[in-house]
Design a protein around this motif. Structure first.
Motif, PDB file in Angstrom:
ATOM      1  N   ILE A 178       0.840  -1.199   0.000  1.00 40.00           N
ATOM      2  CA  ILE A 178       0.000   0.000   0.000  1.00 40.00           C
ATOM      3  C   ILE A 178       0.876   1.250   0.000  1.00 40.00           C
ATOM      4  CG2 ILE A 178      -1.948  -1.148   1.137  1.00 40.00           C
ATOM      5  CD1 ILE A 178      -1.055   0.370   3.742  1.00 40.00           C
ATOM      6  N   ASP A 179       0.376   2.281  -0.682  1.00 42.20           N
ATOM      7  CA  ASP A 179       1.064   3.577  -0.713  1.00 42.20           C
ATOM      8  C   ASP A 179       0.650   4.389   0.508  1.00 42.20           C
ATOM      9  OD1 ASP A 179       2.067   2.889  -3.123  1.00 42.20           O
ATOM     10  OD2 ASP A 179       0.858   4.292  -4.307  1.00 42.20           O
ATOM     11  N   VAL A 180       1.607   5.020   1.130  1.00 39.47           N
ATOM     12  CA  VAL A 180       1.245   5.847   2.280  1.00 39.47           C
ATOM     13  C   VAL A 180       1.844   7.244   2.212  1.00 39.47           C
ATOM     14  CG1 VAL A 180       0.777   3.946   3.867  1.00 39.47           C
ATOM     15  CG2 VAL A 180       3.098   4.829   3.692  1.00 39.47           C
ATOM     16  N   GLY A 181       1.107   8.157   2.848  1.00 34.22           N
ATOM     17  CA  GLY A 181       1.552   9.544   2.983  1.00 34.22           C
ATOM     18  C   GLY A 181       1.810   9.830   4.445  1.00 34.22           C
ATOM     19  N   ILE A 182       1.966  11.097   4.748  1.00 35.24           N
ATOM     20  CA  ILE A 182       2.228  11.464   6.134  1.00 35.24           C
ATOM     21  C   ILE A 182       1.500  12.768   6.457  1.00 35.24           C
ATOM     22  CG2 ILE A 182       4.360  12.760   5.676  1.00 35.24           C
ATOM     23  CD1 ILE A 182       5.470  11.093   8.187  1.00 35.24           C
ATOM     24  N   SER A 183       1.048  12.872   7.708  1.00 36.25           N
ATOM     25  CA  SER A 183       0.323  14.057   8.162  1.00 36.25           C
ATOM     26  C   SER A 183       1.233  14.863   9.068  1.00 36.25           C
ATOM     27  CB  SER A 183      -0.934  13.608   8.917  1.00 36.25           C
ATOM     28  OG  SER A 183      -1.571  14.711   9.510  1.00 36.25           O
ATOM     29  N   ILE A 184       1.411  16.125   8.744  1.00 39.39           N
ATOM     30  CA  ILE A 184       2.352  16.965   9.488  1.00 39.39           C
ATOM     31  C   ILE A 184       1.600  18.027  10.284  1.00 39.39           C
ATOM     32  CG2 ILE A 184       4.296  18.564   9.251  1.00 39.39           C
ATOM     33  CD1 ILE A 184       5.103  16.959   6.753  1.00 39.39           C
ATOM     34  N   GLY A 185       1.816  18.023  11.582  1.00 42.26           N
ATOM     35  CA  GLY A 185       1.133  18.950  12.479  1.00 42.26           C
ATOM     36  C   GLY A 185       1.603  20.387  12.266  1.00 42.26           C
ATOM     37  N   ILE A 186       0.881  21.304  12.913  1.00 41.79           N
ATOM     38  CA  ILE A 186       1.227  22.722  12.844  1.00 41.79           C
ATOM     39  C   ILE A 186       2.580  22.928  13.535  1.00 41.79           C
ATOM     40  CG2 ILE A 186       0.550  25.017  13.688  1.00 41.79           C
ATOM     41  CD1 ILE A 186      -2.420  23.957  13.219  1.00 41.79           C
ATOM     42  N   GLN A 187       3.485  23.635  12.851  1.00 42.65           N
ATOM     43  CA  GLN A 187       4.862  23.817  13.329  1.00 42.65           C
ATOM     44  C   GLN A 187       5.048  25.229  13.874  1.00 42.65           C
ATOM     45  OE1 GLN A 187       7.096  21.120  13.166  1.00 42.65           O
ATOM     46  NE2 GLN A 187       5.278  20.015  12.466  1.00 42.65           N
ATOM     47  N   PRO A 188       6.091  25.436  14.692  1.00 41.88           N
ATOM     48  CA  PRO A 188       6.340  26.781  15.246  1.00 41.88           C
ATOM     49  C   PRO A 188       6.583  27.832  14.156  1.00 41.88           C
ATOM     50  CG  PRO A 188       7.682  25.133  16.375  1.00 41.88           C
ATOM     51  CD  PRO A 188       7.009  24.420  15.255  1.00 41.88           C
ATOM     52  N   THR A 189       7.301  27.465  13.096  1.00 45.34           N
ATOM     53  CA  THR A 189       7.583  28.434  12.032  1.00 45.34           C
ATOM     54  C   THR A 189       7.462  27.755  10.673  1.00 45.34           C
ATOM     55  OG1 THR A 189       9.935  27.894  11.855  1.00 45.34           O
ATOM     56  CG2 THR A 189       9.341  29.568  13.493  1.00 45.34           C
ATOM     57  N   VAL A 190       7.331  28.575   9.627  1.00 45.63           N
ATOM     58  CA  VAL A 190       7.257  28.036   8.269  1.00 45.63           C
ATOM     59  C   VAL A 190       8.564  27.325   7.907  1.00 45.63           C
ATOM     60  CG1 VAL A 190       6.909  28.615   5.830  1.00 45.63           C
ATOM     61  CG2 VAL A 190       5.626  29.843   7.588  1.00 45.63           C
ATOM     62  N   LYS A 191       9.669  27.880   8.400  1.00 49.34           N
ATOM     63  CA  LYS A 191      10.973  27.255   8.143  1.00 49.34           C
ATOM     64  C   LYS A 191      10.989  25.830   8.709  1.00 49.34           C
ATOM     65  CE  LYS A 191      15.884  28.214   8.973  1.00 49.34           C
ATOM     66  NZ  LYS A 191      16.146  27.470  10.228  1.00 49.34           N
ATOM     67  N   ASP A 192      10.463  25.666   9.932  1.00 49.37           N
ATOM     68  CA  ASP A 192      10.385  24.321  10.535  1.00 49.37           C
ATOM     69  C   ASP A 192       9.553  23.399   9.649  1.00 49.37           C
ATOM     70  OD1 ASP A 192      11.804  24.793  12.965  1.00 49.37           O
ATOM     71  OD2 ASP A 192      10.069  25.884  13.740  1.00 49.37           O
ATOM     72  N   LEU A 193       8.401  23.927   9.204  1.00 51.61           N
ATOM     73  CA  LEU A 193       7.484  23.111   8.391  1.00 51.61           C
ATOM     74  C   LEU A 193       8.191  22.630   7.122  1.00 51.61           C
ATOM     75  CD1 LEU A 193       4.661  21.952   7.775  1.00 51.61           C
ATOM     76  CD2 LEU A 193       4.075  24.167   6.748  1.00 51.61           C
ATOM     77  N   ILE A 194       8.874  23.539   6.470  1.00 57.10           N
ATOM     78  CA  ILE A 194       9.535  23.194   5.213  1.00 57.10           C
ATOM     79  C   ILE A 194      10.631  22.154   5.441  1.00 57.10           C
ATOM     80  CG2 ILE A 194      11.092  24.171   3.451  1.00 57.10           C
ATOM     81  CD1 ILE A 194       9.063  26.589   3.436  1.00 57.10           C
TER      82      ILE A 194
END
Ligand SMILES: O=C(O)CCC(=O)c1ccccc1C(=O)O
Ligand SMILES: [Mg+2]
Length: 371
Positions: free
Chosen positions: A133-149
């Motif tokens: 099966i193909d899977v993705g990932i769910s990423i929570g809200i991060q402190p900064t956009v830089k962290d998210l990226i």
């Protein structure tokens, strides 16, 4: 041959996520939940997991309401008389309103026992055919956009087939624009966990330029009607999560035009039997589905993997590797993801062994119910 459940054991566990997970409705790190163990008259052992959180943020259920419902209503019903097939568990539980996560934990354990009795995998028992099966990932809200990226970059590198980003007012269009600039081609989507109202339609329309696979649950957790109006205004497909509790919810949402995609969560809809019915309905109507997640430990993860082997699970789900969540999982082996793919286990039942020492280590309470 009918199945007699002789014993139910409720293991109450406490585990800690490697890092906190933040959604529009709150932050999680410590997870209390139940692992349900059922034993049949032949000594087969099946496992289920309850996915309710400690606080009623995602839905009205909690760990404590799960305990109350299982102990005082559902386990007595399950032990009352034999069943012929796991589909009967859902039907027997219909006399109790809602409480789908509590029902699902028990029903899932019976499905595991049923598959083991028949010496087939849970995936086969459910009618699934995929071997991986193909899977993705769910990423929570991060402190900064830089962290998210940075976090997205790491998971893209690991091969996850789709990146889901949690959004909320103040952390949405501008953030996603930056993400899209850095990652112009990745399969990308957002999940709002009900953080908006129809008044935000013009704001959300700006997401239409970002080539997102979908926007998950933008409006109220109990709404089907307003989502249809929002979908008329948006090009981005709407996916419903919180709003779909049953086959009938799915039927109504499809008929109203409130959804193009449905996130099926086993616990939210009351079990695997109802999940399969919703899957089949969506397939008939050309609605794609994928399997959502509730930050599960290994038992819940194994159930999600088995369900995802059905053919209309055409989009990558949220079932990431054990190591993304836990230092140590409660199953053997851990769930591993290679290039965004999970190989479906071929052992009977859920296909993973329970790591008893790990289960014991995380157990804070245990109750045994005999027929
Ligand atoms: O990784 C996972 O298990 C799913 C993460 C996730 O998105 C989520 C986690 C907790 C509560 C709700 C949701 C959701 O899908 O809305
Ligand atoms: Mg969601």
């Amino acid at each position: 041959m009918s199945i007699t459940i002789e014993k139910v054991i409720l293991h109450k566990l406490q585990m800690r996520l490697k890092s906190p997970f933040t959604t529009s409705f709150g932050t999680f790190q410590d997870k209390d939940f139940f692992v349900v163990e059922v034993i049949d008259e032949k000594g087969n052992v099946g496992f289920g997991e309850s996915v309710a959180f400690s606080s009623p943020w995602y839905s009205e259920e909690t760990v404590q309401t799960n305990e109350h419902m299982m102990k005082d209503f559902l386990i007595p019903l399950l032990l009352e008389k034999p069943i012929e097939h796991p589909d009967e568990v859902f039907l027997r539980f219909l006399s109790i309103r809602k409480n789908h996560m509590a029902k699902s934990a028990l029903e899932g354990a019976v499905w595991d026992v049923y598959a083991k009795r028949n010496n087939i995998t849970l995936a086969e028992a459910l009618g699934g055919t995929k071997e991986e099966i193909d899977v993705g990932i769910s990423i929570g809200i991060q402190p900064t956009v830089k962290d998210l990226i940075e976090v997205i970059g790491k998971h893209v590198e690991e091969g996850y087939k789709r990146i889901k980003v949690k959004i909320k007012p103040g952390w949405d269009v501008d953030v996603m624009r930056e993400v899209r600039n850095v990652f112009p081609d990745i399969p990308l989507m957002v999940d709002a966990n009900s953080a908006y109202t129809l008044d935000d339609a013009n704001h959300l329309k700006q997401l239409d330029d970002l080539n997102l696979m979908m926007i998950e649950q933008p409006l109220a957790h109990d709404d089907i009607f307003d989502h249809a109006e929002l979908q008329r205004q948006l090009k981005t497909p709407i996916c419903l999560d919180e709003s779909i509790h049953s086959y009938d919810d799915a039927r109504r949402a499809i008929e109203l035009g409130s959804v193009k995609i449905i996130n099926i969560k086993v616990g939210r809809v009351g079990g695997l039997s109802e999940s399969v019915r919703i899957h089949d309905l969506c397939q008939k109507h050309g609605i794609e589905v994928w399997c959502g997640g509730m930050l599960e430990a290994g038992v819940g993860r194994a159930h999600n993997i088995a369900l995802t082997t059905l053919t209309n699970f055409t989009l990558p789900g949220d079932t990431a590797s054990s190591s993304r969540y836990w230092e140590k999982d409660i199953i053997d082996p851990d769930v591993t993801v290679t290039d965004g793919i999970i190989r479906v286990p071929d052992k009977p039942g859920i296909g993973y062994d329970i790591n008893r020492p790990a289960l014991e280590a995380f157990t804070v309470d245990k109750t045994v119910f005999n027929r």
